[in-house]
Design an enzyme around this catalytic site. Sequence first.
Site, PDB file in Angstrom:
ATOM      1  N   HIS A  19      17.135  -3.526 -71.082  1.00 55.00           N
ATOM      2  CA  HIS A  19      18.203  -2.611 -71.495  1.00 55.00           C
ATOM      3  C   HIS A  19      17.716  -1.165 -71.451  1.00 55.00           C
ATOM      4  O   HIS A  19      18.389  -0.290 -70.911  1.00 55.00           O
ATOM      5  CB  HIS A  19      18.666  -2.958 -72.918  1.00 55.00           C
ATOM      6  CG  HIS A  19      19.733  -3.992 -72.936  1.00 55.00           C
ATOM      7  ND1 HIS A  19      21.022  -3.733 -73.301  1.00 55.00           N
ATOM      8  CD2 HIS A  19      19.704  -5.297 -72.592  1.00 55.00           C
ATOM      9  CE1 HIS A  19      21.744  -4.837 -73.202  1.00 55.00           C
ATOM     10  NE2 HIS A  19      20.968  -5.811 -72.781  1.00 55.00           N
ATOM     11  N   ASP A 118      23.220   2.861 -75.463  1.00 53.40           N
ATOM     12  CA  ASP A 118      23.495   1.502 -74.984  1.00 53.40           C
ATOM     13  C   ASP A 118      24.857   1.127 -75.566  1.00 53.40           C
ATOM     14  O   ASP A 118      25.135   1.401 -76.747  1.00 53.40           O
ATOM     15  CB  ASP A 118      22.406   0.546 -75.507  1.00 53.40           C
ATOM     16  CG  ASP A 118      22.458  -0.807 -74.811  1.00 53.40           C
ATOM     17  OD1 ASP A 118      23.489  -1.504 -74.922  1.00 53.40           O
ATOM     18  OD2 ASP A 118      21.481  -1.170 -74.145  1.00 53.40           O
ATOM     19  N   THR A 140      24.853  -2.420 -69.538  1.00 56.53           N
ATOM     20  CA  THR A 140      23.799  -2.731 -68.566  1.00 56.53           C
ATOM     21  C   THR A 140      24.064  -4.027 -67.802  1.00 56.53           C
ATOM     22  O   THR A 140      23.210  -4.472 -67.050  1.00 56.53           O
ATOM     23  CB  THR A 140      22.425  -2.840 -69.260  1.00 56.53           C
ATOM     24  OG1 THR A 140      22.509  -3.860 -70.263  1.00 56.53           O
ATOM     25  CG2 THR A 140      21.988  -1.536 -69.886  1.00 56.53           C
ATOM     26  N   ASN A 351      20.418  -7.424 -63.944  1.00 60.79           N
ATOM     27  CA  ASN A 351      19.589  -6.581 -63.068  1.00 60.79           C
ATOM     28  C   ASN A 351      19.112  -7.390 -61.867  1.00 60.79           C
ATOM     29  O   ASN A 351      19.099  -6.901 -60.738  1.00 60.79           O
ATOM     30  CB  ASN A 351      18.398  -5.999 -63.831  1.00 60.79           C
ATOM     31  CG  ASN A 351      18.861  -5.057 -64.919  1.00 60.79           C
ATOM     32  OD1 ASN A 351      19.358  -3.979 -64.645  1.00 60.79           O
ATOM     33  ND2 ASN A 351      18.748  -5.482 -66.174  1.00 60.79           N
TER      34      ASN A 351
END
Length: 449
Positions: A19, A118, A140, A351
């Site tokens: 993150h 975040d 994210t 990711n």
Amino acid sequence: MQVAKQGHVAVLAFPFGTHAAPLLTLVGRLSAAAPNLKFSFLNTAKSNEKVFSKIKIAENGNIKAHNVYDGVPEGHVFSGHPLESVELFLKAMPETFKNGVKEAVKESGMKVTCLLSDAFFWFSGDMAAEMGVPWVALWTAAPCSISVHLYTDLIRSTLKGNGEMVDQTLKFIPGMSAIHAKDLPAGVCHGNLDAPFSCMLHNMGRMLPRATALAMNSFEEIDHTIIDDLKSKLKMVLNVGPFNLALPPQSFSDESGCIPWLDKHRASSLAYLCFGSILTPSPNELMALAEALEAQKVPFLWSFRDSSKVQLLDKFLERTSTLGKIVPWSPQLQVLEHASVGVFITHAGWNSISESIAGGVPMICRPFFADQPLNGRLVEDIWKIGVNVEGGVFTKCGTMRALDLVFKAEQGKMMRENIGILKKKAREAVATDGSSTKNFKTLLEVVSG
Ligand code: U2F
């Protein structure tokens, strides 16, 4: 693209999983484009040490790491519960960040002009309102997974029954007719709805409509229906990724010699394996996976984070020393862009998926928790760029079938074609006139005030 205005952006990072890294990457891009802005990066000491050592940021001195309290009381003895440090951190918020912001203001002598957090940190809406500044949240993970949190109340009131609920679909939400209740993160409509993490996500979904902008490590063309719906619910939705493609090529370290090893292999011939920054599959699953690779004679590069478990594979490694390579860490971005990698065996963290799209590599997913089952569903059923392992866990036969499918079957060819198309769209999004580039300019304006 440079902005001359002065300002001080307080950045609130979530210090677990991957993150803080994408947040710091975004801050690096913003700082390079707006060298007059100061960024105070508020994060725990442990996470700051990790991300600042791995991510190369502009050396203009405008990004300063500030360590905030991790919530662990002095003398605390950990019970071994995997979520313990996360829950201690959540319990200590938002005071940790309020104190951190005060210190950053005192140290820099500049009042805060924007709060970049975040998206998890729902209380940032109130903090920003008290300071009279914009709140920009970074999500994210995938656009589809933030949508789930925005619709949590509707999902809870629409899906009925406990046991039977898991197979119901979210056809009542735009763009989600292929998503099943069982794909959703625990705490949305199943699991413990009152756990601290579930409450944080629920609060986030309720507060995000107040954010000045929601930024995402994604691109608009990945899912127009979901993104248009998000735009109708939020003030500003800015897909500014994929981050790894939006940056100029970075220098990287390859201490274990992954790239020279990959260079020795044929195009699209091998499997790359990695399960992100938190997880290691169970010993049984590790053995089943290893046996499948050996039986299929698939060359492999395996980033294996948990050194305490690697000896489980000692015998397998002896037998397969000419077939594969296990390393404690790989330069994953560069690995996935290497021509020899034909499949990515992954836990379906966002990711990793985004990097696999950027590399054009189809996936075999073994999702564990959080947004991962949802991501696995998107990969297999919506984008058709990979497959989930049968039954949700690695078995020798199921993994062999998945490898066959990707490497040998017509379906594998289709996956390669589909991911090639997505990769092209991702590259177009970050090109000079692309959607992500335009969104980044807007984000820069918001952050610069
Ligand atoms: C949490 O995900 P993880 O941190 O477990 O996994 P990813 O989102 O896939 O991110 C892993 C990152 O670590 C890098 C890799 C990714 O950028 O390139 N990496 C590497 O460079 N070399 C290695 O050997 C191993 C990893 C969470 F668990 C997920 O559910 C969420 O989707 C995710 C994002 O919110 O965060």
